[in-house]
Design a protein around this motif. Structure first.
Motif, PDB file in Angstrom:
ATOM      1  N   LYS A   1     -10.185  -1.240  -8.285  1.00 48.18           N
ATOM      2  CA  LYS A   1     -11.580  -1.049  -7.902  1.00 48.18           C
ATOM      3  C   LYS A   1     -11.847   0.415  -7.555  1.00 48.18           C
ATOM      4  O   LYS A   1     -12.897   0.963  -7.891  1.00 48.18           O
ATOM      5  CB  LYS A   1     -11.937  -1.934  -6.712  1.00 48.18           C
ATOM      6  N   SER A   2     -10.872   1.015  -6.873  1.00 42.21           N
ATOM      7  CA  SER A   2     -11.048   2.422  -6.486  1.00 42.21           C
ATOM      8  C   SER A   2     -11.041   3.349  -7.698  1.00 42.21           C
ATOM      9  O   SER A   2     -11.511   4.491  -7.616  1.00 42.21           O
ATOM     10  CB  SER A   2      -9.948   2.842  -5.514  1.00 42.21           C
ATOM     11  N   GLN A   3     -10.510   2.868  -8.831  1.00 39.14           N
ATOM     12  CA  GLN A   3     -10.408   3.694 -10.036  1.00 39.14           C
ATOM     13  C   GLN A   3     -11.569   3.503 -11.003  1.00 39.14           C
ATOM     14  O   GLN A   3     -11.646   4.192 -12.034  1.00 39.14           O
ATOM     15  CB  GLN A   3      -9.097   3.367 -10.771  1.00 39.14           C
TER      16      GLN A   3
ATOM     17  N   ARG B   1      -2.915  10.984  -8.857  1.00 31.88           N
ATOM     18  CA  ARG B   1      -3.862  11.735  -8.028  1.00 31.88           C
ATOM     19  C   ARG B   1      -3.730  13.238  -8.282  1.00 31.88           C
ATOM     20  O   ARG B   1      -4.732  13.967  -8.330  1.00 31.88           O
ATOM     21  CB  ARG B   1      -3.627  11.414  -6.541  1.00 31.88           C
TER      22      ARG B   1
ATOM     23  N   ASN C   1      -7.478  -3.824  -5.365  1.00 33.31           N
ATOM     24  CA  ASN C   1      -8.255  -2.812  -4.641  1.00 33.31           C
ATOM     25  C   ASN C   1      -8.028  -1.419  -5.248  1.00 33.31           C
ATOM     26  O   ASN C   1      -8.951  -0.598  -5.288  1.00 33.31           O
ATOM     27  CB  ASN C   1      -7.865  -2.806  -3.159  1.00 33.31           C
ATOM     28  N   PHE C   2      -6.815  -1.203  -5.706  1.00 31.24           N
ATOM     29  CA  PHE C   2      -6.513   0.067  -6.375  1.00 31.24           C
ATOM     30  C   PHE C   2      -7.344   0.204  -7.637  1.00 31.24           C
ATOM     31  O   PHE C   2      -7.937   1.270  -7.906  1.00 31.24           O
ATOM     32  CB  PHE C   2      -5.023   0.138  -6.695  1.00 31.24           C
TER      33      PHE C   2
ATOM     34  N   GLN D   1       0.829  -1.202   0.000  1.00 29.11           N
ATOM     35  CA  GLN D   1       0.000   0.000   0.000  1.00 29.11           C
ATOM     36  C   GLN D   1       0.864   1.253   0.000  1.00 29.11           C
ATOM     37  O   GLN D   1       0.579   2.229  -0.721  1.00 29.11           O
ATOM     38  CB  GLN D   1      -0.916  -0.009   1.235  1.00 29.11           C
TER      39      GLN D   1
END
Length: 616
Positions: free
Chosen positions: A461-463, A414, A458-459, A403
């Protein structure tokens, strides 16, 4: 931690026997096997002098020079064994029996019994030749059956515990005759000291009460003690010098006495055995200290010291300590050998397997009589819990590491999102290029560990919502192209999800295989130990049977057929027990072991499956 200066091991305070804690601490620090030599006898018979000779010192144990007995209770001296490397010689000097100041025969009987229970060589010291008076003074040996039990629920035959049980754990018997001035003769011929002892232990053929009283101490010595030896000592010096015995030089002592003392010490050093318990269990200082306390607890509670109970207590304490020692070894070795995070679960499991094998070996070395596998099971459960903790630490370390690395790599993404860099025609293509660059750089990060895919998934998914927003606002794309791009993103996410599930399934399979190997290794070592303990027990039973057979032959040779009945019955019972052991013990014992490990394996695997399902 040895005590070359004598310490009081068992204190005699107003007729109450209690352990000296400082002496127990000395014993607890001795991890080597011990050879234990105890000496008993009437007070003022020179016991302490022989103990000092064995310790290699002129002073140490109190000799005393008056009619008062100096040694109270049981005193202990621990020195490196002069002829057995990695062994400790423990010398026990007891207070004099028959001290008129005590006026308590019960105390003497307990001192005598404790010396028998604790020693591997038992020395009885007396003055002059062996006559009826000497035998009468040895009445303590006739009371041993009232003071000691071999088993807690021993099967009694004709109201008497099988003497073979005593012979299996009683020490070797050495009778030292002091200040002998008469020649050893019988039937007109000279005898060696050993021949003289055998002659003195002959039984009378009569059956009168007087004959029974005459025979009783002799019968007990012959039945209970597996090996017997005798030493004769001439007076060491003229009587006026005896009170200064410890300060006399050897050239001031009688030369024959010096030689006799040297022969005695040589015999003890060469032939005294390591203290063992039934089943060939070697006793070290720690175990000896536990036995001391266990026997004294029994005496103080008003019960009879029982070898079986003492061994059970010892096994409980030592096996608990063995579990802790083995578990600590596992934790220490895992901490040293595993560098978190590991690239794969199998890497950690391979180290686990090696450390667990060593830990089980440590447990096997320090444990005994774990007949119900209680402590073996406790160890495996403990190691399994520790392994799970290492796996969780491994995953947590991987998670935080991945992470942190991904956060650094995606920082520019970002920033660009924040400043609207992708909110232009062709912005979706720019976004994909930026995200692909992150993926490639992330792949280059070393030692990401087990959570590498999960963190990147997970990264992604967040995108999803970010990409959809950029895709919809990209005026350079047609609706058809947008739909295809959205479908491609979903497909990629599904593939990553499937990849992650397959990884989790593989890890579950690896865990299961590791469990199987662990159980198999533990089972193999336990079976080997069970077979070894069984063989030791069988050899011990056969040794006792051989001694009983020889005793029977001796009685027959002496023409004492009427004395052979009980002994013949003992031999028959012993032969039957040995035959039963040979026929049944191995298969039954191993079947029980297999059942235990099958149950343990199923329980642990079931728990592992449940944990895996919860993660999914």
């Amino acid at each position: 931690m040895e005590s070359e200066v004598p310490l009081c091991l068992i204190e005699n305070v107003k007729g109450q026997l209690r352990a000296n804690q400082k002496a127990l601490e000395v014993l607890s620090a001795i991890t080597q096997p011990v050879v234990v030599v105890a000496i008993v006898g009437l007070y003022r018979t020179g016991k302490s002098y022989l103990m000092n000779k064995l310790a290699g010192k002129k002073t140490g144990f109190s000799l005393g020079s008056t009619v008062q007995s100096h040694t109270k209770g049981i005193w202990m001296c621990c020195v490196p064994h002069p002829q057995k490397p990695d062994h400790t010689l423990v010398l026990l000097d007891t207070e004099g029996l028959g001290d008129v100041e005590k006026g308590d025969n019960q105390n003497d009987c307990w001192i005598f019994a404790l010396a028998v229970l604790l020693s591997s060589t038992f020395v009885y010291n007396s003055m002059g030749v062996i006559n009826q008076q000497a035998m009468d003074q040895l009445h303590y040996v006739t009371e041993l059956t009232d003071r000691i039990r071999a088993r807690s629920s021993s099967e009694l035959h004709d109201g008497v515990e099988d003497s073979a049980e005593f012979m299996s754990f009683f020490p070797d018997f050495v009778w030292t005759l002091r200040d002998v001035i008469l020649r050893l003769e019988a039937d007109g011929r000279s005898l060696t000291a050993d021949e003289y002892l055998e002659y003195s232990l002959k039984l009378k053929k009569g059956i009168s009460e007087e004959d029974k009283k005459y025979n009783l101490p002799r019968v007990c010595i012959r039945k209970f003690f597996p090996k017997k030896k005798c030493f004769v000592f001439y007076p060491p010096a003229e009587w006026k010098k005896l009170c200064y015995l410890e300060s006399l030089h050897e050239d001031e002592l009688d030369s024959d006495f010096v030689r006799q003392a040297s022969d005695f010490c040589s015999f003890i050093f060469i032939f005294s055995k390591t203290k063992t318990l039934p089943g060939g269990i070697e006793v070290n200082g720690t175990r000896l200290g536990i036995l001391v306390q266990t026997y004294l607890d029994a005496i103080s509670s008003g019960t009879v010291p029982c070898l079986e109970n003492a061994v059970t207590t010892l096994a409980q304490l030592m096996n608990s300590a063995a579990v802790q020692k083995a578990a600590e070894h596992y934790s220490e070795q895992m901490a040293q050998r595993v560098r978190l995070p590991t690239d794969t679960l199998q890497e950690l499991l391979d180290v686990h397997a090696a450390c667990e094998k060593e830990a089980i070996a440590v447990f096997m070395e320090h444990s005994f009589k774990d007949d119900q596998l209680e402590f073996q099971k406790q160890l495996l459960v403990t190691i399994e819990e520790k392994k799970e903790t290492f796996i969780e630490q491994n995953e947590a370390t991987s998670l935080s590491h991945c992470q942190a690395e991904l956060d650094k790599l995606s920082e520019s993404l970002r920033e660009n999102l924040l400043h609207g860099v992708f909110s232009v025609p062709g912005g979706h293509s720019l976004y994909l290029e930026a995200r692909e660059k992150i993926r490639k750089n992330y792949e280059q990060v070393p030692r990401k560990g087990l959570k590498a895919s999960e963190v990147f998934q997970n990264f992604l998914k967040s995108q999803i919502s970010v990409e959809e927003s950029i895709l919809q606002s990209d005026k350079a794309l047609t609706e058809s192209q947008k739909a295809m791009a959205a479908e491609l993103a979903k497909k990629e996410a599904a593939e990553k999800e499937l990849e992650l599930m397959m990884q989790q399934q593989k890890e579950t399979e690896e865990k299961m295989e590791a469990l199987k190997r662990s159980v198999s290794e533990s089972m193999a070592q336990m079976q080997e130990k069970i077979l070894m303990e069984r063989e030791n027990h069988l050899r011990e039973q056969e040794r006792v049977l051989d001694l009983k057979m020889k005793a029977l032959e001796k009685l027959a040779h002496e023409g004492l057929e009427e004395q052979c009945g009980d002994l013949k019955n003992e031999i028959k019972r012993r032969e039957k027990n040995i035959q039963t052991m040979k026929e049944n013990s191995t298969l039954k014992c191993l079947d029980g072991t297999l059942d235990f490990f099958r149950e343990l394996l199923l329980n642990v695997l079931s728990s592992e499956i449940k944990r895996t399902l919860r993660k999914m």
